[in-house]
Design an enzyme around this catalytic site. Structure first.
Site, mmCIF file in Angstrom:
data_model
loop_
_atom_site.group_PDB
_atom_site.id
_atom_site.type_symbol
_atom_site.label_atom_id
_atom_site.label_comp_id
_atom_site.label_asym_id
_atom_site.label_seq_id
_atom_site.Cartn_x
_atom_site.Cartn_y
_atom_site.Cartn_z
ATOM 1 N N ILE A 189 31.925 -11.102 -8.857
ATOM 2 C CA ILE A 189 32.125 -10.919 -7.417
ATOM 3 C C ILE A 189 31.343 -9.720 -6.889
ATOM 4 C CG2 ILE A 189 33.831 -10.334 -5.647
ATOM 5 C CD1 ILE A 189 35.795 -12.184 -7.194
ATOM 6 N N ASP A 233 31.247 0.513 -14.117
ATOM 7 C CA ASP A 233 31.866 -0.521 -14.946
ATOM 8 C C ASP A 233 31.630 -0.153 -16.409
ATOM 9 O OD1 ASP A 233 32.607 -2.830 -16.406
ATOM 10 O OD2 ASP A 233 32.288 -4.069 -14.630
ATOM 11 N N ASP A 291 42.235 -5.874 2.146
ATOM 12 C CA ASP A 291 42.778 -7.231 2.084
ATOM 13 C C ASP A 291 44.031 -7.275 1.222
ATOM 14 O OD1 ASP A 291 42.530 -10.124 2.668
ATOM 15 O OD2 ASP A 291 42.230 -10.287 0.495
ATOM 16 N N GLU A 313 53.194 -6.499 -0.968
ATOM 17 C CA GLU A 313 52.860 -7.541 0.005
ATOM 18 C C GLU A 313 54.055 -8.474 0.195
ATOM 19 O OE1 GLU A 313 49.279 -9.434 -1.366
ATOM 20 O OE2 GLU A 313 48.196 -7.546 -1.521
ATOM 21 N N HIS A 356 45.621 -10.644 2.459
ATOM 22 C CA HIS A 356 45.264 -11.180 1.130
ATOM 23 C C HIS A 356 44.632 -12.567 1.268
ATOM 24 C CE1 HIS A 356 46.415 -10.873 -3.396
ATOM 25 N NE2 HIS A 356 45.264 -11.508 -3.239
#
Length: 341
Positions: A157, A176, A261, A266, A285
Site C-alpha cells: 500500500i 521499514d 481514517d 471506533e 474507517h
C-alpha cells in the site's frame, strides 16, 4: 454424508450474497449466518463448525478451546487481531486473511486525505457554504512540489502511495525494518530511521500493521521532533498512534494537523477532542472501501475456507504458517477461482 458447516460469525453488510455465491458451488458445504458479539455467542454458534468466517467477533483462546471440529478461520480484511493466533496454531487450525483486496483504495484514500488537508479543501468548502468567498481564510497554503512524504511501513500500500505521490513532486522516504535499502532505492524511495523520518517529513503517512511491537509507536517522543507544520495521516490502525500524544501535539501546535481514517476506539465517541479540531480531518474507517474491493474481500475470505475443506490445501493467504508443523494439507496452488472479474 454430513455437510461441512461454515459459520460467518458476524458481518456488517446488507447480505451475504458474495459468500453464498462461493459456497453454492459446493453442495457439501452448509453456510450458517450468525451475528455474534461475545465469546459465549461465538462458542454457541460455532462449537461444531468446520470453518469460521470472521469480522469483529472475538475468537479468543477460550473460544478456540471450545471448537470441536474447526479446521480453518478466515477473516475479512488484512488484520487478524480478533483471533488468538497462538491458540489457533496450537490446535492445528489454519488462520487466513485477505491481504491484497484494497491496496489501490487505501493508497488512493491516503492521497485524498493528503490533498484535502494540504490544499485545505474541507475548510474552503465549509467557508464557502457559510457565505464566505475569500481565499485568504485558507492561508497559508504551500506548494506540494519539493515537500517530503514519509511512509511508516513500506509494504504494497505505501509503495502504491509513493508511486502516486512522486508525480506531484514529493520526495518520498520510508521507514521499514523488514525492507532493504537497495530494494527501496530501486523504487525511488530512501529508507531512513523512524526518528529521522519524523524529523524531515512534511507529511507522515502511517501504514504499519497493528502488532505488539507497533502499538503506540508514533508517540510523544516522535511528535516532539516533527515539524510544527507536519501533517500526520493514518489509514492503518488507530492504536499504532498514541492518541493522547497526538491530541497533545495538536492542541499545543507541535504539529500542524492530522487526517485520520482510523482512531483508537471506533466509532468515535461524542465529545472526542478530534471533533472540535479544525486542523483534523476524519473519515469513518472507509479507506478500504470500494464496491469492487468489498466483493473481492468477501469472496476471497470464503475461498479460504474452500481451500481447506474442499481442496485439502492450506489457504492461499495463510497467516499462521507455523500450523504446517501440525497439519498435513497440501501447499496451496494457483487457482482460477481467486481471479476477480
Amino acid at each position: 454424508m454430513s455437510k461441512f458447516k461454515v459459520v460467518v460469525t458476524d458481518w456488517e453488510y446488507d447480505d451475504l450474497r458474495y459468500e453464498e455465491a462461493v459456497f453454492h458451488l459446493y453442495p457439501e458445504i452448509e453456510l450458517v449466518a450468525a451475528q455474534c458479539r461475545t465469546e459465549e455467542e461465538v462458542i454457541e454458534a460455532c462449537r461444531d463448525a468446520d470453518a469460521l468466517v470472521n469480522q469483529y467477533a472475538p475468537i479468543s483462546k477460550q473460544v478456540i478451546e471450545k471448537l470441536e471440529k474447526c479446521k480453518v478461520i478466515t477473516r475479512y480484511g488484512v488484520g487478524v487481531n480478533t483471533i488468538d493466533l497462538d491458540a489457533a496454531t496450537a490446535k492445528g487450525i489454519c488462520v487466513a486473511n485477505v491481504p491484497d483486496y484494497c491496496m489501490d483504495e487505501v493508497a488512493d484514500h491516503a492521497l485524498a486525505l493528503l490533498l484535502s488537508a494540504k490544499r485545505k479543501v474541507v475548510a474552503a468548502n465549509q467557508n464557502v457554504k457559510k457565505g464566505l468567498w475569500d481565499f485568504k481564510v485558507t492561508q497559508p497554503i504551500h506548494r506540494l512540489r519539493g515537500q517530503v512524504l514519509g511512509l511508516v511501513g513500506f509494504g504494497k500500500i505505501p509503495q502504491s502511495l509513493a508511486e502516486k505521490a512522486k508525480p506531484l513532486g514529493f520526495k518520498v522516504v520510508a521507514f521499514d525494518p523488514y525492507f532493504s535499502k537497495e530494494d527501496a532505492l530501486k523504487k525511488g524511495v530512501e529508507l531512513v530511521s523512524l526518528e529521522e523520518l519524523c524529523r524531515i517529513s512534511d507529511v507522515i503517512s502511517v501504514h504499519a500493521p497493528l502488532m505488539d511491537g507497533t502499538r503506540g509507536m508514533i508517540n510523544a517522543s516522535l511528535f516532539s521532533v516533527m515539524k510544527d507544520t507536519a501533517l500526520l495521516i493514518n489509514t492503518s490502525r488507530g492504536p499504532v498512534v498514541d492518541e493522547q500524544a497526538l491530541i497533545d501535539a495538536l492542541e499545543s501546535g507541535k504539529i500542524g494537523g492530522a487526517a485520520l481514517d482510523v482512531i483508537e476506539e471506533e466509532p468515535i465517541s461524542a465529545g472526542h477532542p478530534f471533533l472540535s479540531m479544525e486542523n483534523v480531518i476524519l473519515t469513518p474507517h472507509v479507506a478500504w472501501y470500494s464496491e469492487e474491493a468489498a466483493k473481492e474481500m468477501r469472496t476471497k475470505a470464503a475461498l479460504g475456507a474452500v481451500d481447506v475443506l474442499m481442496c485439502k490445501e492450506y489457504p492461499k493467504y495463510l497467516v499462521n504458517v507455523q500450523v504446517k508443523e501440525q497439519s498435513h494439507l497440501k501447499s496451496s496452488q494457483p487457482e482460477s477461482r481467486y481471479v476477480m472479474s
